[in-house]
Enzyme design. Structure first.
Site, PDB file in Angstrom:
ATOM      1  CG  ASP A 156      -6.447   6.604  -4.767  1.00 18.97           C
ATOM      2  OD1 ASP A 156      -6.228   5.403  -4.523  1.00 18.97           O
ATOM      3  OD2 ASP A 156      -5.815   7.260  -5.612  1.00 18.97           O
ATOM      4  CD1 TRP A 189     -11.231  -2.476   0.733  1.00 16.00           C
ATOM      5  CD2 TRP A 189     -13.375  -2.058   0.207  1.00 16.00           C
ATOM      6  NE1 TRP A 189     -12.025  -3.202   1.581  1.00 16.00           N
ATOM      7  CE2 TRP A 189     -13.340  -2.962   1.283  1.00 16.00           C
ATOM      8  CE3 TRP A 189     -14.616  -1.655  -0.291  1.00 16.00           C
ATOM      9  CZ2 TRP A 189     -14.496  -3.473   1.866  1.00 16.00           C
ATOM     10  CZ3 TRP A 189     -15.766  -2.152   0.292  1.00 16.00           C
ATOM     11  CH2 TRP A 189     -15.714  -3.052   1.344  1.00 16.00           C
ATOM     12  N   PRO A 190     -10.153  -2.902  -3.042  1.00 11.76           N
ATOM     13  CG  PRO A 190     -11.331  -3.827  -4.837  1.00 11.76           C
ATOM     14  CD  PRO A 190     -11.334  -2.697  -3.879  1.00 11.76           C
ATOM     15  CE1 TYR A 192      -3.245   2.337  -2.547  1.00 13.59           C
ATOM     16  CE2 TYR A 192      -5.543   2.558  -3.188  1.00 13.59           C
ATOM     17  CZ  TYR A 192      -4.235   3.011  -3.231  1.00 13.59           C
ATOM     18  OH  TYR A 192      -3.918   4.134  -3.947  1.00 13.59           O
ATOM     19  CG  ASP A 217      -2.259   3.943 -10.670  1.00 10.88           C
ATOM     20  OD1 ASP A 217      -3.127   3.332 -10.038  1.00 10.88           O
ATOM     21  OD2 ASP A 217      -1.785   5.040 -10.305  1.00 10.88           O
TER      22      ASP A 217
HETATM   23  C1  GLA Z   1      -3.583   6.478  -7.419  1.00  9.32           C
HETATM   24  C2  GLA Z   1      -4.742   5.963  -8.282  1.00  9.32           C
HETATM   25  C3  GLA Z   1      -4.725   6.668  -9.617  1.00  9.32           C
HETATM   26  C4  GLA Z   1      -4.835   8.160  -9.416  1.00  9.32           C
HETATM   27  C5  GLA Z   1      -3.722   8.655  -8.505  1.00  9.32           C
HETATM   28  C6  GLA Z   1      -3.915  10.097  -8.105  1.00  9.32           C
HETATM   29  O1  GLA Z   1      -2.344   6.121  -7.951  1.00  9.32           O
HETATM   30  O2  GLA Z   1      -4.672   4.584  -8.445  1.00  9.32           O
HETATM   31  O3  GLA Z   1      -5.775   6.196 -10.433  1.00  9.32           O
HETATM   32  O4  GLA Z   1      -6.095   8.465  -8.884  1.00  9.32           O
HETATM   33  O5  GLA Z   1      -3.659   7.876  -7.295  1.00  9.32           O
HETATM   34  O6  GLA Z   1      -2.936  10.545  -7.233  1.00  9.32           O
END
Ligand code: GLA
Length: 418
Positions: A156, A189-190, A192, A217
């Site tokens: 992440d 990476w992409p 963010y 997400d």
């Molecule tokens: C980010 C990721 C999620 C998950 C959470 C965990 O939001 O995009 O897929 O891994 O962190 O904290």
């Protein structure tokens, strides 16, 4: 430590490419995050907390309920598995309460049952939930993961400047590579970079990562799944060019089997993910899943689309009257004759199934001179949906009827040429 110093550290990198022979088709499996989040209170939530018990339980279910046989062979722990502090050697420590026998034990447990083991890390100073990140410990963490027997790392990108990512993600990958243990590399990476308004360096991402997150997400709701579908649709011709054997876009986990999606909406997620050649990483409780949703997750025809060995991701040729149309080229049944997976998603939720009419031209389906039609199979039939193909004004057309927030998924196999 200032940014320039970290940049120098990261840039001491030779040029290399991730060539680990993994993810030749999109990975399939199970990941803890969407369903189980950062539940760490095992006293009040013994069945839900991120723990050895959760992972071994799901592993047993994946085996006994047929998910492993269907292809779901990764089991991954997402955030919140570690202690809040590293040990005196700066090594990550699994939560002593929740993983009392350590991570090697969990890796061995799942591997003995035929799975591969996934573990989460973060390229930044801390994970998104505040657990130790790898920014200043990449080499030691890569070695620790290898020692534990990890087969898949999700890295992440919380708590770090995006300006460090173009150097940092390849560097971390290089440390994983150097361990000698092949580990599938999942990069956030992409996503963010896009979030920061920066166009990702796709050549480098494709070269260094097996899968990567493109967008927000997924949540357990239709609005979330649909917004991801719309994002991929709006960008799909471009995104499809980045995908191929060993490197895939990741629209995030399958939430099928949880609380938020209807049966039709669950079919949509499964169908569109398969058209996109997306990883099929479920995040759900396999001990508590409705039979029709289990059947959907195990549907071999749909999985075969996702896993098609041509490795060509599909795209959305068009959207009209609130129906999005999707297309993926799959391995021909007769050589030199096209086979396609086609999906029509009805985005309208006003209650009634919706009619749509799409010409083959609009769908960018070839009807050249030697064209002799297609054999068509409905892969997710529903008594309230239908399709016909007919010719009018010299044009081939689909006429379809699709349930509200539902999908019609068809496989087209070109007939032998005239
Ligand atoms: C980010 C990721 C999620 C998950 C959470 C965990 O939001 O995009 O897929 O891994 O962190 O904290």
């Amino acid at each position: 430590m200032n940014q320039i110093f970290i940049l120098i550290l990261l840039s001491l990198s030779s040029s290399w490419a991730l060539d680990n022979g993994l993810a030749l088709t999109p990975p399939m499996g199970w990941l803890s995050w969407q369903r189980y989040r950062c539940t760490i209170d095992c006293v009040n939530h013994p069945q839900e907390c991120i723990s050895e018990n959760l992972i071994t339980r799901q592993a047993n279910l994946m085996k006994t309920e047929g998910y492993l046989d269907a292809g779901y062979n990764y089991i991954g722990i997402d955030d919140c598995w570690s202690e809040l502090k590293r040990d005196e050697n700066q090594t990550l420590v699994p939560s002593k309460e929740r993983f009392p026998r350590g991570m090697k034990y969990v890796a061995d447990f799942v591997q003995e049952r035929g799975f591969k083991f996934g573990l989460y890390g973060d390229f930044g100073l801390r994970t998104c939930e505040g657990y130790p990140g790898s920014l200043l410990h990449m080499e030691v963490d890569a070695n620790t993961f290898a020692d534990w027997g990890v087969d898949y790392v999700k890295v992440d990108g919380c708590h770090v400047l995006v300006s460090l990512m173009d150097e940092g993600y390849p560097k971390f990958g290089e440390y994983f590579n150097k361990t000698g243990r092949p580990m599938m590399y999942s990069c956030s990476w992409p996503f963010y970079l896009s979030l920061a308004g920066i166009e990702p360096n796709w050549d480098s991402i494709i070269k260094h990562c097996n899968i990567w997150r493109n967008h927000f997400d997924v949540q357990d709701s239709w609005s979330s799944v649909e917004s991801i579908i719309n994002y991929f649709g709006d960008n799909s011709k471009r995104l499809a060019t980045y995908a191929g054997p060993g490197h895939w876009n990741d629209p995030d986990m399958l939430v099928i089997g949880n609380f938020g999606l209807s049966y039709d909406q669950s079919k949509v997620q499964m169908a569109v993910w398969s058209i996109l050649a997306a990883p099929l990483l479920m995040s759900n409780d396999l001990g508590n899943i409705k039979p029709e949703l289990k059947e959907l997750l195990l549907n071999q025809d749909v999985i075969a689309i996702d896993q098609d060995s041509l490795g060509r991701a599909g795209y959305r040729p068009l959207k009209k009257s609130q129906i999005s149309a999707w297309k993926r080229e799959i391995t021909p049944v007769i050589s030199n004759h096209t086979s396609l997976a086609i999906a029509f998603v009805n985005h309208n939720d006003n209650g009634a199934p919706r009619f749509g009419n799409f010409t083959f031209e609009e769908m960018e389906i070839d009807t050249s001179e030697r064209f002799n039609g297609y054999d068509i199979q409905d892969l997710l039939p529903s008594s309230t949906q239908k399709y016909t193909v007919y010719q009018s004004d010299g044009r081939y057309r689909f006429e379809i009827l699709v349930n509200p927030t539902g999908v019609l998924l068809l496989r087209l196999t070109a007939r032998e040429s005239l």
